[in-house]
Design an enzyme around this catalytic site. Sequence first.
Site, PDB file in Angstrom:
ATOM      1  N   CYS A 262      33.130  71.526  21.554  1.00 24.49           N
ATOM      2  CA  CYS A 262      33.937  70.331  21.878  1.00 24.49           C
ATOM      3  C   CYS A 262      35.002  70.721  22.893  1.00 24.49           C
ATOM      4  O   CYS A 262      34.644  71.055  24.029  1.00 24.49           O
ATOM      5  CB  CYS A 262      34.491  69.648  20.619  1.00 24.49           C
ATOM      6  SG  CYS A 262      35.312  70.696  19.408  1.00 24.49           S
ATOM      7  N   SER A 263      36.286  70.728  22.517  1.00 27.86           N
ATOM      8  CA  SER A 263      37.327  71.021  23.503  1.00 27.86           C
ATOM      9  C   SER A 263      38.549  71.638  22.840  1.00 27.86           C
ATOM     10  O   SER A 263      39.672  71.374  23.242  1.00 27.86           O
ATOM     11  CB  SER A 263      37.710  69.735  24.237  1.00 27.86           C
ATOM     12  OG  SER A 263      38.063  68.733  23.299  1.00 27.86           O
ATOM     13  N   CYS A 264      38.347  72.464  21.811  1.00 28.43           N
ATOM     14  CA  CYS A 264      39.460  73.073  21.077  1.00 28.43           C
ATOM     15  C   CYS A 264      40.327  73.886  22.034  1.00 28.43           C
ATOM     16  O   CYS A 264      39.813  74.634  22.867  1.00 28.43           O
ATOM     17  CB  CYS A 264      38.924  73.958  19.961  1.00 28.43           C
ATOM     18  SG  CYS A 264      38.001  73.017  18.727  1.00 28.43           S
TER      19      CYS A 264
ATOM     20  N   CYS B 104      35.541  76.417  24.316  1.00 33.77           N
ATOM     21  CA  CYS B 104      35.069  75.756  23.094  1.00 33.77           C
ATOM     22  C   CYS B 104      33.736  75.139  23.478  1.00 33.77           C
ATOM     23  O   CYS B 104      33.717  74.106  24.151  1.00 33.77           O
ATOM     24  CB  CYS B 104      36.055  74.696  22.619  1.00 33.77           C
ATOM     25  SG  CYS B 104      35.393  73.705  21.262  1.00 33.77           S
TER      26      CYS B 104
END
Lengths: 225, 209
Positions: free
Chosen positions: B112-114, B109
Amino acid sequence: MTRVHDMGGRFGDGPVVPEAEDAPVFAEDWHARALAVTLACGALGQWNIDTSRHAREKLSPKDYARFSYYEKWIAALADLLVEKGVLTRADLEGKGAAGLHKLAERALKAENVAGVLAKGGPADREGGPPPRFSPGQAVRARIPADNALVDGGHTRLPAYAAGAQGYILRLHGTHVFPDSSAHGLGEAPEPLYAVRFHASALWAHPEHPEDEVVLDLWQSYLEPL
Amino acid sequence: MPHDHHDDHSHALLPPDPALRVKALETILTEKGLIDPAALEEIIDTYQNRIGPQNGARVVARAWSDPDFKAALLADADPVLAELGLYGRQGEHMVVVENTAQQHNMVVCTLCSCYPWPLLGIPPGWYKSDAYRARAVREPRKVLAEFGVTLPKGCAVRVWDSTAEVRYLVLPARPEGSEGLGEEELAALVTRDSMIGTGLARQPGEAPA
């Protein structure tokens, strides 16, 4: 122009340092607290996931770069709580009014945690415009990659893909449009596609001629070719 | 840009030390009744002890063992996972992608940090690092080498950048020599990294990483 979080393809970051598979889920106790406080505040219903992502992205570039992961979460949460009127700046300074908050009845209770986490928050919606593209079709990602509705607003079109030619891989259905939803402008659902790009369409020096990157892109990010 | 406050971020009013910063915010919110400390413990316990890569490993082992299950999982993962009780927050729209001799899949991702929480839990630090987010899309093979993975020349890499609410799980190749193993033994060969695509499944008899 992009914001600091939009770092796909950036040079200069150095090696990735993998942790062991059995490393603790939370390296520090406060990481766990930061995650839990953020999820619990989300349950107050004063913002959506797109708003909270945007709150992290619009930390100043200096803060974003120097903060560790969960510091970003906590900083963005504090900003969001004030921006949405849940807390005041005086509250953050420890000089706020005492007593229960008017939203206290909405606080997430321990017995409801499992249910809330299991329920999730699906992003697919009925309605919206019909799909304009079909699998296999060539498309171009919009350039510039900016939010078209709000200057400096949230978007999920990474700068590295802007202007590149790709091919529709699959239609995911119709999903909430973050560029609108993040700013209280409504969910404005749109068809969402997985779009594949040859590495050579994105990078001057691709590692391998057959490599590809797939991005999930909303219909209004795409133009027909 | 109307919503930026470049010189005046509210978060700057909290203490500079991150642990104290969280504590300060938690105290303010608890005093106002906006968060329930017992709910925080429940959230932490869930992701520390109950939801993690063991969930994804169970799904992969089943897919290796049962061709019909695998076909259904690859065609439309959501109903299959819902039936296993693996639906939930950050896993509402799942797509499972299969590694083959011709194509290796890897998930990132960049924005962000999906990450697919119901199947893999909370992402490891490296997945959220600037280096991984910046480099996985541009030079996946160099990143794989840092995980000790080298692909054959004829194998293409497809990197999935999770830019929407769709979450991806890699179905790693079943390791050679695993014939005859039951689902539980197979699940023990499935690493977290193999389901993100930065690792391969363990060989039978290979020591855990």
